[in-house]
Design a protein around this motif. Structure first.
Motif, PDB file in Angstrom:
ATOM      1  N   ARG A 144       0.831  -1.210   0.000  1.00  0.00           N
ATOM      2  CA  ARG A 144       0.000   0.000   0.000  1.00  0.00           C
ATOM      3  C   ARG A 144       0.865   1.259   0.000  1.00  0.00           C
ATOM      4  N   VAL A 145       1.930   1.226   0.787  1.00  0.00           N
ATOM      5  CA  VAL A 145       2.835   2.378   0.813  1.00  0.00           C
ATOM      6  C   VAL A 145       3.500   2.550  -0.550  1.00  0.00           C
ATOM      7  N   ARG A 146       3.915   1.441  -1.151  1.00  0.00           N
ATOM      8  CA  ARG A 146       4.539   1.494  -2.471  1.00  0.00           C
ATOM      9  C   ARG A 146       3.576   2.070  -3.508  1.00  0.00           C
ATOM     10  N   TYR A 177       8.526   0.229  10.061  1.00  0.00           N
ATOM     11  CA  TYR A 177       8.413  -1.179   9.663  1.00  0.00           C
ATOM     12  C   TYR A 177       9.779  -1.851   9.693  1.00  0.00           C
ATOM     13  N   LEU A 178      10.777  -1.164   9.123  1.00  0.00           N
ATOM     14  CA  LEU A 178      12.112  -1.748   9.062  1.00  0.00           C
ATOM     15  C   LEU A 178      12.701  -1.946  10.454  1.00  0.00           C
ATOM     16  N   VAL A 220      12.343  -4.882   0.439  1.00  0.00           N
ATOM     17  CA  VAL A 220      11.374  -4.001  -0.209  1.00  0.00           C
ATOM     18  C   VAL A 220      11.278  -2.682   0.551  1.00  0.00           C
ATOM     19  N   CYS A 221      11.326  -2.751   1.878  1.00  0.00           N
ATOM     20  CA  CYS A 221      11.308  -1.536   2.696  1.00  0.00           C
ATOM     21  C   CYS A 221      12.493  -0.638   2.352  1.00  0.00           C
ATOM     22  N   ARG A 222      13.670  -1.220   2.297  1.00  0.00           N
ATOM     23  CA  ARG A 222      14.872  -0.435   2.012  1.00  0.00           C
ATOM     24  C   ARG A 222      14.807   0.176   0.605  1.00  0.00           C
ATOM     25  N   VAL A 223      14.339  -0.614  -0.364  1.00  0.00           N
ATOM     26  CA  VAL A 223      14.232  -0.099  -1.731  1.00  0.00           C
ATOM     27  C   VAL A 223      13.255   1.071  -1.790  1.00  0.00           C
ATOM     28  N   SER A 230      15.062   9.542  -3.103  1.00  0.00           N
ATOM     29  CA  SER A 230      15.388  10.010  -4.450  1.00  0.00           C
ATOM     30  C   SER A 230      14.297  10.931  -4.985  1.00  0.00           C
ATOM     31  N   LEU A 231      13.045  10.544  -4.757  1.00  0.00           N
ATOM     32  CA  LEU A 231      11.935  11.367  -5.224  1.00  0.00           C
ATOM     33  C   LEU A 231      11.884  12.701  -4.490  1.00  0.00           C
TER      34      LEU A 231
END
Length: 306
Positions: A144-146, A177-178, A220-223, A230-231
């Motif tokens: 959902r965050v992604r 989360y991480l 996935v969290c780190r990515v 970056s955004l």
């Protein structure tokens, strides 16, 4: 509030009972000190051993006290403002499985409401299934965050302060989360080592799958955190460029209007000035002013200030 459930592998649903029957599952929601005192009576634990189950910031870990194994875990939730994970404590006692939550745990309640073939007498398997539900909840929450991050990346979407706030919130969610996923993975690895519990072969396979899923969730969290940063850096560059363009525009407009202002100021002085006795003085001065302003506009247009 203490709720007690019992279910055999042949039953289709969890039955709520009133006594602490051997093989039952005790669920304490919105737990308080009175509830913990009741658990102390039936498990022989000290209040210091389980007081951390009420700590909303407690990190995941596993403890072995006497004949009881205590699992402190965290799962996604938003009952606390600014906190996106919640504490859940599970106790594997000699005759019970106990789940303690300072809030209402949706994961536990969904498992109770499901028609799983799992029985409360299968204590180790019940713990693993709760951990499986937590892992799945992390996976869905990260998705959902992604999805929210991808929505922020649309080029046609205007960039404003709300977009920055959304990114900041999503980054905080993923960081929390991480912070929970890493010690949760360590907890699973400790369980797999066999120092605290013994598992059947199928249960070990499930535990290995849980560790793989937990590692994937970490990655996935780190990515996604890197994508957010970056955004956000891209947004910062865009904002900076917009500010620079605005400053250039305002500077150019100020200079253009300064030219006639200077001329008007000079000819407003009470002293002898060129062309003051000429009939064509006013149109000449105005013409020179207009030409100077036009030249300034052309120069600024060439330099892309306008």
């Amino acid at each position: 509030m203490i709720e007690i459930y019992f279910k055999t592998v042949r039953d289709t649903e969890f039955k709520r009972i009133t006594d602490f029957r051997t093989g039952s599952w005790i669920y304490i929601k919105e737990a308080g000190l009175e509830d913990l005192n009741k658990i102390i009576e039936i498990t022989g634990l000290d209040i210091a051993d389980i007081r951390d189950s009420l700590d909303k910031y407690e990190l995941p870990r596993i403890e072995h006290i006497a004949d009881n194994i205590i699992f402190f875990v965290r799962h996604p939730g938003d009952h606390e403002l600014g906190l996106y994970t919640e504490t859940l404590t599970m106790i594997l006692a000699t005759t019970f499985v106990i789940a303690i939550s300072p809030h209402r745990s949706e994961i536990i309640e969904q498992l109770i409401a499901s028609n799983t073939p799992l029985g409360t007498t299968q204590k180790s398997k019940l713990i693993l299934h709760i951990l499986l539900k937590i892992t799945q909840d992390y996976t869905n929450s990260i998705k959902r965050v992604r999805h929210s991050i991808i929505g922020s990346e649309q080029p046609t979407k205007p960039i404003d302060s709300n977009a920055i706030l959304v990114l900041t919130k999503n980054e905080e969610i993923l960081n929390q989360y991480l912070t929970s996923l890493v010690p949760m993975r360590n907890l699973l690895e400790t369980m797999a080592s066999g120092r605290y519990m013994n598992f059947y072969e199928k249960d070990l396979d499930l535990l290995e799958d849980l560790m793989i899923s937990m590692r994937q969730s970490e990655d996935v969290c780190r990515v996604n955190i890197k994508s957010i940063r970056s955004l956000r850096d891209s947004y910062h560059i865009i904002f900076t460029n917009d500010v620079n363009r605005t400053i250039k525009l305002l500077t150019a407009v100020t200079i253009i209007f300064t030219i006639p202002t200077i001329v008007a100021s000079i000819y407003g002085m009470n002293m002898a000035l060129p062309f003051q006795n000429k009939a064509y003085a006013f149109p000449l001065v105005m013409g020179i002013t207009v030409i100077a302003s036009i030249v300034a506009v052309i120069l600024f247009r060439r330099n892309r200030w306008l």
